[in-house]
Design a protein around this motif. Structure first.
Motif, PDB file in Angstrom:
ATOM      1  N   TYR B  33     -10.615   9.780 -15.143  1.00 29.74           N
ATOM      2  CA  TYR B  33     -10.664  10.344 -16.499  1.00 29.74           C
ATOM      3  C   TYR B  33      -9.272  10.772 -16.943  1.00 29.74           C
ATOM      4  CZ  TYR B  33     -15.422  10.966 -14.817  1.00 29.74           C
ATOM      5  OH  TYR B  33     -16.654  10.743 -14.273  1.00 29.74           O
ATOM      6  N   TYR B  35      -7.644  13.402 -19.788  1.00 29.31           N
ATOM      7  CA  TYR B  35      -7.879  14.468 -20.743  1.00 29.31           C
ATOM      8  C   TYR B  35      -6.533  14.910 -21.302  1.00 29.31           C
ATOM      9  CZ  TYR B  35     -12.681  15.105 -18.995  1.00 29.31           C
ATOM     10  OH  TYR B  35     -13.985  14.918 -18.655  1.00 29.31           O
ATOM     11  N   GLN B  37      -4.587  18.394 -23.152  1.00 26.91           N
ATOM     12  CA  GLN B  37      -4.685  19.797 -23.552  1.00 26.91           C
ATOM     13  C   GLN B  37      -3.475  20.142 -24.395  1.00 26.91           C
ATOM     14  OE1 GLN B  37      -4.587  22.872 -20.508  1.00 26.91           O
ATOM     15  NE2 GLN B  37      -5.662  24.307 -21.838  1.00 26.91           N
ATOM     16  N   LEU B  43      -9.612  21.381 -23.185  1.00 28.52           N
ATOM     17  CA  LEU B  43      -9.423  20.024 -22.687  1.00 28.52           C
ATOM     18  C   LEU B  43     -10.146  19.032 -23.593  1.00 28.52           C
ATOM     19  CD1 LEU B  43      -9.919  20.643 -18.875  1.00 28.52           C
ATOM     20  CD2 LEU B  43      -7.803  20.507 -20.156  1.00 28.52           C
ATOM     21  N   PHE B  45     -11.291  15.169 -24.124  1.00 33.06           N
ATOM     22  CA  PHE B  45     -11.538  13.907 -23.419  1.00 33.06           C
ATOM     23  C   PHE B  45     -10.856  12.752 -24.149  1.00 33.06           C
ATOM     24  CE2 PHE B  45     -13.679  10.725 -21.039  1.00 33.06           C
ATOM     25  CZ  PHE B  45     -14.093   9.753 -21.935  1.00 33.06           C
ATOM     26  N   TYR B  48     -12.381   7.247 -20.059  1.00 34.44           N
ATOM     27  CA  TYR B  48     -13.018   7.292 -18.749  1.00 34.44           C
ATOM     28  C   TYR B  48     -13.068   5.871 -18.196  1.00 34.44           C
ATOM     29  CZ  TYR B  48     -17.531   6.713 -16.227  1.00 34.44           C
ATOM     30  OH  TYR B  48     -18.538   6.346 -15.366  1.00 34.44           O
ATOM     31  N   SER B  58     -13.992   6.395 -26.656  1.00 31.95           N
ATOM     32  CA  SER B  58     -14.190   7.101 -27.915  1.00 31.95           C
ATOM     33  C   SER B  58     -13.199   8.218 -28.158  1.00 31.95           C
ATOM     34  CB  SER B  58     -15.607   7.669 -27.971  1.00 31.95           C
ATOM     35  OG  SER B  58     -15.791   8.625 -26.934  1.00 31.95           O
TER      36      SER B  58
END
Lengths: 113, 113
Positions: B33, B35, B37, B43, B45, B48, B58
Motif C-alpha cells: 500500500y 499512503y 500524509q 493518512l 490512501f 494498493y 482510486s
C-alpha cells in the motif's frame, strides 16, 4: 467522504490516568478495526485490533471497545505513561480489497508527567 | 531486511521535476500500500497492490501520479511534474493478504520548492 472520523485532534492526560481515544465510522462493511501509533519521523506501528464480531479486545494497558450499533470504537490506555505520547490513528479494513485500510485523521495524545 | 524499507528518507525537489519513491516490502508480503500524509492531516490512501497488479487506483490524486510493482516485491511511486501541494510524507505498508496488520515503512518526506 470521511468513512473513519476521529473528532478530537488532541488529548492531554496526566501520567497514571486513563486515556480514552475515540473513533466513529460510517461504513457497516468494515470487518476489522485497528489502532496505530505514530511517533514523529517514524512510520505508524500497529497497536491493537478488534474484529467486528467482538466488542472488546485487551492487550496489557491497551483495550479497544467496539459498539457496532453506534458505529463507534474507543481505545483505552490505563495507566497512561509519558512514552505513550504520540499520534494515534484509528483504521478500518474493507474486506473486498484485501487489507485496504481507511484511516482517521489521528489524535495527538500528550501524557504529562 | 526485517521491515518495510523506503528510500529516500527525504527528498527536496524543484516544482515541475519528476520524482521516484521506492518501497521494499517485507519479504513474502503480497499486499503493498501507498499512503500520503500531508502536514496536519491524516493518512490518505493512494494505491494498493495485490501481487504485481493494482486492483484499486482510486486514491491517486491525478494522472501525474503512477505506481508499479515488480516481482511481487519492490514498488515505485512516481510523481511527474511535481507541484507544491505534493509535499507530504509518503508511506508504504505491506501485509500478508489474509492478515489484518499492515507494517509501515518510515516514510519519504517529499518537499517541493
Amino acid at each position: 467522504d470521511q468513512q473513519v472520523k476521529q473528532n478530537s485532534p488532541s488529548l492531554s492526560v496526566q501520567e497514571g490516568r486513563i486515556s480514552i481515544l475515540n473513533c466513529d465510522y460510517t461504513n457497516s462493511m468494515f470487518d476489522y478495526f485497528l489502532w496505530y501509533k505514530k511517533y514523529p519521523a517514524e512510520g505508524p506501528t500497529f497497536l491493537i485490533s478488534i474484529s467486528s464480531i467482538k466488542d472488546k479486545n485487551e492487550d496489557g494497558r491497551f483495550t479497544v471497545f467496539l459498539n457496532k450499533s453506534a458505529k463507534h470504537l474507543s481505545l483505552h490506555i490505563v495507566p497512561s505513561q509519558p512514552g505513550d505520547s504520540a499520534v494515534y490513528f484509528c483504521a478500518a479494513r474493507i474486506p473486498e480489497y484485501g487489507n485496504k485500510l481507511v484511516f482517521g485523521a489521528g489524535t495527538i495524545l500528550r501524557v504529562k508527567s | 531486511g526485517a521491515g518495510v524499507s523506503q528510500s529516500p528518507s527525504n527528498k527536496v525537489t524543484e516544482k515541475g521535476k519528476d520524482v521516484e519513491l521506492r518501497c521494499d516490502p517485507i519479504s513474502g508480503h503480497t499486499a503493498l500500500y501507498w499512503y500520503r500524509q500531508r502536514l496536519g492531516q491524516g493518512l490518505e490512501f493512494l494505491i494498493y497492490f495485490q501481487g504485481n497488479s493494482a486492483p484499486d487506483k482510486s486514491g491517486l490524486p491525478s494522472d501525474r501520479f503512477s505506481a508499479e510493482r515488480t516481482g511481487e516485491s519492490v514498488s515505485t511511486l512516481t510523481i511527474q511534474r511535481t507541484q507544491q501541494e505534493d509535499s507530504a510524507v509518503y508511506l508504504c505498508a505491506s501485509s500478508l493478504v489474509l492478515d489484518t496488520e499492515a507494517f509501515f515503512g518510515q516514510g519519504t518526506r517529499l518537499t517541493v520548492v
